[in-house]
Structures are given as C-alpha cells and as structure tokens.
Design an enzyme around this catalytic site. Structure first.
Site, PDB file in Angstrom:
ATOM      1  N   ASP A 164      17.876 -25.282  33.904  1.00 27.16           N
ATOM      2  CA  ASP A 164      17.946 -24.153  32.972  1.00 27.16           C
ATOM      3  C   ASP A 164      17.497 -22.836  33.598  1.00 27.16           C
ATOM      4  OD1 ASP A 164      19.135 -25.126  30.701  1.00 27.16           O
ATOM      5  OD2 ASP A 164      17.258 -25.730  29.732  1.00 27.16           O
ATOM      6  N   ASP A 206      17.732 -34.228  29.491  1.00 27.93           N
ATOM      7  CA  ASP A 206      17.417 -32.910  28.937  1.00 27.93           C
ATOM      8  C   ASP A 206      17.462 -32.948  27.413  1.00 27.93           C
ATOM      9  OD1 ASP A 206      16.901 -30.132  28.890  1.00 27.93           O
ATOM     10  OD2 ASP A 206      19.043 -29.683  28.806  1.00 27.93           O
ATOM     11  N   HIS A 235      25.463 -29.158  33.217  1.00 31.06           N
ATOM     12  CA  HIS A 235      24.641 -30.045  32.390  1.00 31.06           C
ATOM     13  C   HIS A 235      24.856 -29.836  30.888  1.00 31.06           C
ATOM     14  CE1 HIS A 235      21.979 -26.515  32.315  1.00 31.06           C
ATOM     15  NE2 HIS A 235      21.347 -27.074  31.294  1.00 31.06           N
ATOM     16  N   HIS A 236      25.709 -28.867  30.511  1.00 32.14           N
ATOM     17  CA  HIS A 236      26.095 -28.725  29.103  1.00 32.14           C
ATOM     18  C   HIS A 236      27.543 -29.140  28.854  1.00 32.14           C
ATOM     19  CE1 HIS A 236      22.460 -27.064  27.397  1.00 32.14           C
ATOM     20  NE2 HIS A 236      22.363 -26.222  28.419  1.00 32.14           N
ATOM     21  N   LYS A 249      18.518 -19.452  32.134  1.00 29.79           N
ATOM     22  CA  LYS A 249      17.975 -18.946  30.875  1.00 29.79           C
ATOM     23  C   LYS A 249      16.937 -17.844  31.082  1.00 29.79           C
ATOM     24  CE  LYS A 249      18.825 -22.869  27.798  1.00 29.79           C
ATOM     25  NZ  LYS A 249      18.218 -23.943  26.968  1.00 29.79           N
ATOM     26  N   HIS A 265      24.333 -18.973  30.481  1.00 31.28           N
ATOM     27  CA  HIS A 265      23.220 -19.285  31.376  1.00 31.28           C
ATOM     28  C   HIS A 265      23.572 -20.226  32.531  1.00 31.28           C
ATOM     29  CE1 HIS A 265      22.357 -22.989  28.970  1.00 31.28           C
ATOM     30  NE2 HIS A 265      21.787 -23.411  30.077  1.00 31.28           N
TER      31      HIS A 265
END
Length: 337
Positions: free
Chosen positions: A196, A287, A258-259, A199, A224
């Site tokens: 992350d 996560d 990762h999203h 972010k 992000h």
C-alpha cells in the site's frame, strides 16, 4: 603428516600448488591435507587441521540448505559448487566460493575442495543470499513505514501482512507441492510490506473517511497502485541499479495488482485468475483478512471466524480458491491467532 596421507601426495601434488586455497578430505570428510593458500587465508597450519573434520571452519551464517545440497551432490558422486561463510582461526569471518570434486584413488573416495576467497576479489564485493535477503527486507520495511508514517497504526498492519504472507506462501507451497525458488519466496515476503505504499499520496480525508466514498473519491483511491509503482520506479531511477530493479520486480507486481480480483472485476487492470501474478494473489488474501480483523477509525474489527467465513464466501470471486484453502488451513491449525 602420517604415512597414509603421504601416499596420497603424488596424486594431489599439482593441485596443492594452486594459488587458491585447497583442502583435501577423505570420504568421512576428515582433512588429509591443505595447501599454503589455505593456511594463509584461514590462519590454520596443515599440521593443525590434518585429521580433523572439515567443518572446523563452519559457521551458522552458511544456510543449512547449502550443506544439504552439497551432501546430496557428493553422495551421488557429483561435483558441487557453492558459497560458504566460514570463520578463520582469528575468529574473523570470510566468504568463499568453493568447488568440491570427488576423486577415486585405489577404490577410496577423496574430496578436493578449491576455495576462492571472495574478500580478495579486486573489484566489487560479495553478500551471500541470506544476507542479501535480510538487507532487502530491512530496507523495504523502512521504505514502507517511512511512506506511511502519518498513521501510527499502519506499521503494525504492514508487519502483520508480511508475517501472514510468509505463513501463507509456505503453506501454499507445502500443500500443493510446488517447487518455487527460495529467492522468489523471499521476494514475495519482503515485497508484501510495500503493498500500500501508494496510499502515501492519497489525502487523509479520503483515505480515512468514515462511510462510503463518493465516485470521485473512489477514483482517487484506485490510483494508489499506480502511484506506488511510480514511487519505486523513481527510487530505482535514482539508483540506476539493474540488480535492484530485478529484486523489486516482485514488489511492483504486488503493489500494482493486489486489488485485482479472481473474477476480473478488480482494479487497476481488471486482470483475472492466473493472469494476476501469484505474489499479488497471495497478498490480496492476507491484506483483506488483516483489514477485516483490525479496528480502524472508520470500521470495527471482525472476529477471525467471521473473516474466514468471508474469505470462503469470496472464494473463486475475489480470491484464488487454492490460496483461500491454504489460508483457511492456517486458521484451522491455530496459526492466525
């Protein structure tokens, strides 16, 4: 030197003249003789080491896997090459590249080891794989936490994600009997802490907003992953280091993907199933689990059981089914407490 070893000298006389350190042992790894370069580098004389086990120089800094691979090769009658971190007579550590070759003389097996002292290389330096991995992990951790320093709680989240990633990747490899390279596994674990990092550029009012986000706020949040990759690219550009670029390639995949979702409805690229890099699929599971089970300013925490039930519900939708199964097995074994 006793009579037995004197009889071996005609066979090894030329080898012992090499400029590199040479050690000759019998089949039980008892030292038969060493050359002058070995004496100079280690500080041990031939008389001091003959008759002793070759492991007198051994340290815990050489990974056990290295010794395992060496013994497997030699017991099969094959030569072996690798890296040792040994200790000199003075107590000083020294790193060496060694090639060990089996020789058969009169139906007896002997091993000839030729060492190249890495500290004496004229250019560059050497770090063994374990030390490189440790250094990389430490540097990436500092980088991740530095970028998220405005939120004191984020450090614990990053460390938990990394710990859970380590548990999951090893369980996944074990459960599905995969042959993933150790270096790749370490890159996944090290890189997970950066997931992350992008972010850090998102306004706090959006990042920690209670309740639902407006469409424009959601768009900003979904930037992000690209921001995180851009941060790493800028660092790599400053370093201009090909090795560093290779080492962070796994971390970049984690940051960017990762999203993504198993069913292709994630972001930023809407990848689906096996098109999503494995390292990103792994971090996605851990996560989400940690986010669900942690209290944040904008949400209450879930129980581990409720979070596991959610993962199972999203199996094959948001998450890789095999990775969910592996993660659930960690929960069932009580390893997620």
């Amino acid at each position: 030197m006793n009579e037995r070893y004197e009889k071996l000298m005609p066979h090894f006389a030329q080898i012992l003249q090499l400029a590199d350190a040479v050690i000759i042992t019998d089949e039980q790894h008892i030292i038969c003789c060493v050359n002058r370069a070995y004496e100079r580098i280690t500080g041990y004389t031939n008389e001091e080491v003959v008759g002793r086990k070759a492991g007198i120089l051994r340290t815990k800094h050489t990974p056990l896997e290295t010794y395992k691979l060496m013994h497997e090769s030699l017991s099969s009658g094959l030569p072996w090459s690798g890296i040792f971190t040994n200790r000199k007579r003075s107590g000083e550590l020294w790193h060496s590249s060694i090639t060990i070759t089996p020789y058969e003389i009169g139906q007896q097996i002997y091993y000839v080891g030729v060492f190249r002292n890495l500290e004496e290389l004229q250019r560059g330096y050497y770090l063994d794989e374990q030390r490189v991995g440790n250094l990389q992990g430490s540097l990436l951790k500092v980088l991740a936490i530095s970028c998220e320093i405005r939120d004191p709680g984020i450090e614990n989240h990053l460390i938990r994600v990394q710990s859970l990633t380590e548990l999951l990747v090893h369980r996944y490899v074990e459960q599905f009997r995969l042959a993933l390279p150790a270096a790749y596994i370490l890159q996944i674990i090290n890189g997970s802490i950066l997931h992350d990092i992008g972010k850090s550029a998102i306004p706090e009012g959006i990042l920690y907003k209670p309740g639902s986000l407006a469409p424009y706020e959601r768009t900003i949040i979904e930037m992000h992953p690209h921001i995180g990759v851009d941060i790493l690219d800028k660092i790599n550009g400053e370093l201009d280091d090909e090795l560093f670029e290779h080492e962070i390639s796994v971390a970049k995949n984690i940051i960017l993907h990762h999203h993504e979702r198993w069913d292709g409805t994630g972001y930023p690229l809407r990848l689906k199933q096996l098109d999503i890099p494995l390292e990103a699929r792994i971090v996605t599971v851990v996560d989400v689990y940690d986010a669900l089970t942690t209290k944040r300013p904008y949400k209450e925490k879930w129980t581990p059981k409720a979070a596991i039930e959610w993962l199972l519900e999203q199996k094959g939708k948001q998450f890789d089914p095999d990775l969910v199964d592996a993660f659930v097995s960690l929960y069932e074994d009580g390893l997620l407490d």
